[in-house]
Design an enzyme around this catalytic site. Sequence first.
Site, short mmCIF file in Angstrom:
data_model
loop_
_atom_site.label_atom_id
_atom_site.label_comp_id
_atom_site.label_asym_id
_atom_site.label_seq_id
_atom_site.Cartn_x
_atom_site.Cartn_y
_atom_site.Cartn_z
CG ASP A 25 -2.01 0.99 1.19
OD1 ASP A 25 -2.32 1.48 0.09
OD2 ASP A 25 -2.60 1.27 2.26
CG HIS B 161 -4.20 10.72 2.64
ND1 HIS B 161 -5.26 10.64 3.52
CD2 HIS B 161 -3.33 9.73 3.01
CE1 HIS B 161 -5.04 9.64 4.37
NE2 HIS B 161 -3.89 9.08 4.08
CD GLU C 64 -5.98 4.95 4.89
OE1 GLU C 64 -5.53 5.77 5.71
OE2 GLU C 64 -5.27 4.15 4.27
CD GLU D 259 -5.46 2.96 -0.03
OE1 GLU D 259 -4.61 2.36 -0.72
OE2 GLU D 259 -5.33 3.13 1.20
CG ASP E 10 -5.77 0.40 4.02
OD1 ASP E 10 -5.81 -0.65 4.67
OD2 ASP E 10 -4.89 1.27 4.16
NE ARG F 216 -7.67 6.65 9.88
CZ ARG F 216 -6.94 6.38 8.81
NH1 ARG F 216 -5.70 5.95 8.92
NH2 ARG F 216 -7.46 6.51 7.60
CD GLN G 260 -2.79 4.46 11.01
OE1 GLN G 260 -4.00 4.42 10.82
NE2 GLN G 260 -1.95 4.90 10.10
CE LYS H 200 -3.23 2.30 7.50
NZ LYS H 200 -4.19 2.74 6.50
CB THR I 135 -7.38 -4.85 2.59
OG1 THR I 135 -6.46 -4.61 3.66
CG2 THR I 135 -7.19 -3.80 1.51
CD GLU J 108 -7.54 12.76 4.25
OE1 GLU J 108 -7.72 11.54 3.97
OE2 GLU J 108 -7.09 13.59 3.43
#
Lengths: 365, 365
Positions: free
Chosen positions: B93, B100, B161, B163, B192, B196, B199, B212, B216, B314
Amino acid sequence: MSRYGIDNLPYGVFSRPRGDRRIGVRLGSTVVDLAPLGGLLAAPTLNPLLEAGRPQWTETRRRVTEYVSGTTGRIPLSEVTLHLPFEVADYTDFYSSEQHARNVSQILRPDSPGLPPAWRHLPIGYHGRSSTVVVSGTPIRRPSGQIAEGVYAPSERLDIEAEVGFVVGVPGRRIRTAEFAEHVFGVVLVNDWSARDIQAWEYRPLGPFLAKSFATSVSPWVVPLDALATTEPVAQDPVPLDYLLPAGPAFDIRLAVDWNDTRVATPPFAAMYWTAAQQLAHLTSNGAGVRTGDLYASGTVSGPARDEVGSFLELTRNGAEPVKLTDGSLRRFLLDGDRVTISATAPGAGGTEIGLGEVTGTVLA
Amino acid sequence: MSRYGIDNLPYGVFSRPRGDRRIGVRLGSTVVDLAPLGGLLAAPTLNPLLEAGRPQWTETRRRVTEYVSGTTGRIPLSEVTLHLPFEVADYTDFYSSEQHARNVSQILRPDSPGLPPAWRHLPIGYHGRSSTVVVSGTPIRRPSGQIAEGVYAPSERLDIEAEVGFVVGVPGRRIRTAEFAEHVFGVVLVNDWSARDIQAWEYRPLGPFLAKSFATSVSPWVVPLDALATTEPVAQDPVPLDYLLPAGPAFDIRLAVDWNDTRVATPPFAAMYWTAAQQLAHLTSNGAGVRTGDLYASGTVSGPARDEVGSFLELTRNGAEPVKLTDGSLRRFLLDGDRVTISATAPGAGGTEIGLGEVTGTVLA
């Protein structure tokens, strides 16, 4: 007294010239072909055996021990080629030696030399590249990459990491530490080759990537957990969270690192802070599954003494203090043509010292 | 005008109740079974086709187009189950949206809000877990983990996420950007999923791991590169090193993120800083090989506008500014029962707008 006697019997995959791949066990400096036993042992990789689970592993070991004791068919190691013994599914690497983590922080991040914040609370790890896991003896081509801003060149700080790897047999998720031996089949030695200059430039904020993805070498013999004596793990402070308890067994594996003909370090695996059982429990604690053939490595094994470190970054203080080899030459990091061999022994479950084989590689330009 | 017309024909793997897995292409809201064409298409995964290489891909697409135009045998999508279309080898990834990366730095590291030091010099990336790549529709069980020091609990900051993923067909190493289309077969959408809180606590210094690795999701339809129009990549400053040039094609893929029934964002893939060709060149620049079935994802796609971001971190400024869904409820991060669907369209090589399908998942407690 051989360290590869009847109490050890590590499994590997070998071939003879123009022959197919077969499962064998090492006995002294010979291989005993196990294909005649049929079933799970008549395969070109260990994967079917790995998948079969603990009761089958025990029964197979009993049958192999009996067979090996009775047969005279032994092939000298010098007459066979050894292969990657299993198909690697996901490859994960931990960072579980406190001394190594402290050394790296002091050397690379002198402004914040302590352990990373979560270090004593969980076994920190990351995912690596499965496709570049190679068997011992495979030449290691020096990687190129961005070794500094604006510079794409061969790495000038090629290093090793001496580690112990655990081979997962039985799939599972949310595996408890007490279930470790139901899922893990055995142990290999691992050299997690690392390009320190590439790593320093690329690693923020997502961790090492190309610095380690070019090659990871493993020893060709998978030593069954059954062959290893267990010992007490080190005390942990603070007491880990429940999902990481009990800590599970430790193993008194004594590694040795030879840089060409010079023994430069003897890292003690018994000094690791997090156990393999805790690593597996953590890895699967979020609901992620492990598969047959998953390989997870301990992280660099380093003890407190200067000659107990598992990387040259630590041995030479990032090149600041070169080591002298027995031929009189000095080394900071690996030169083209250099050969590194990691070997290990451990107390066996049968009361004798057993060998874990070796993982070796020569650096090509 | 369907976005799944004769100019698109994405490949997938489907089954009917009690039936085996077969390769098909999507046509409108139906599937055309390709097994009757035999050869590479008579397989339970796309891997044999992926491995075959660009000339075979072109020829197969020609034959499929001809076959689909002539056949009346179409199975409604509602009557089939879609499966992971290929066996994932290594999963990587990237982190290639400048917006971002800037947003994440500002939100999570306000003391050092700029881009990471190497960000404009190389496409930063990391390895992920292959075994937990799942097909769209697979429920996502909320992961548990250490969400803070001393706390093991279900994640309270479960995020997405959005992607774009690239599926490698032909193995290679040191792949040049100009060779991109010889190695990459096609494109999928990727979610993904990211915890948080896990993480933030675990990621130093080796990057994201359990935050993560639990899941996925990928879309079930692999859109061939041949179906997509290419466009000019964004200007890069500084000029990348030679091994990352020419930058290669860009793709004007327009993503859309639906949180339950509310469209909350439309991330523009054309705004990505690093191209997929540069990512592949970088990934293999150290000598590491890619294999058939390797999947690499772009990193979260975020454009400059607030409604163009590819993560809820975000969108809600890490929960500080909740979003209101069309049912009037507020959201900071994902609640149990929430469903997220990422879909996309793009200009097709044939001149019409094509669809890239969707990747969806519902959060379970």
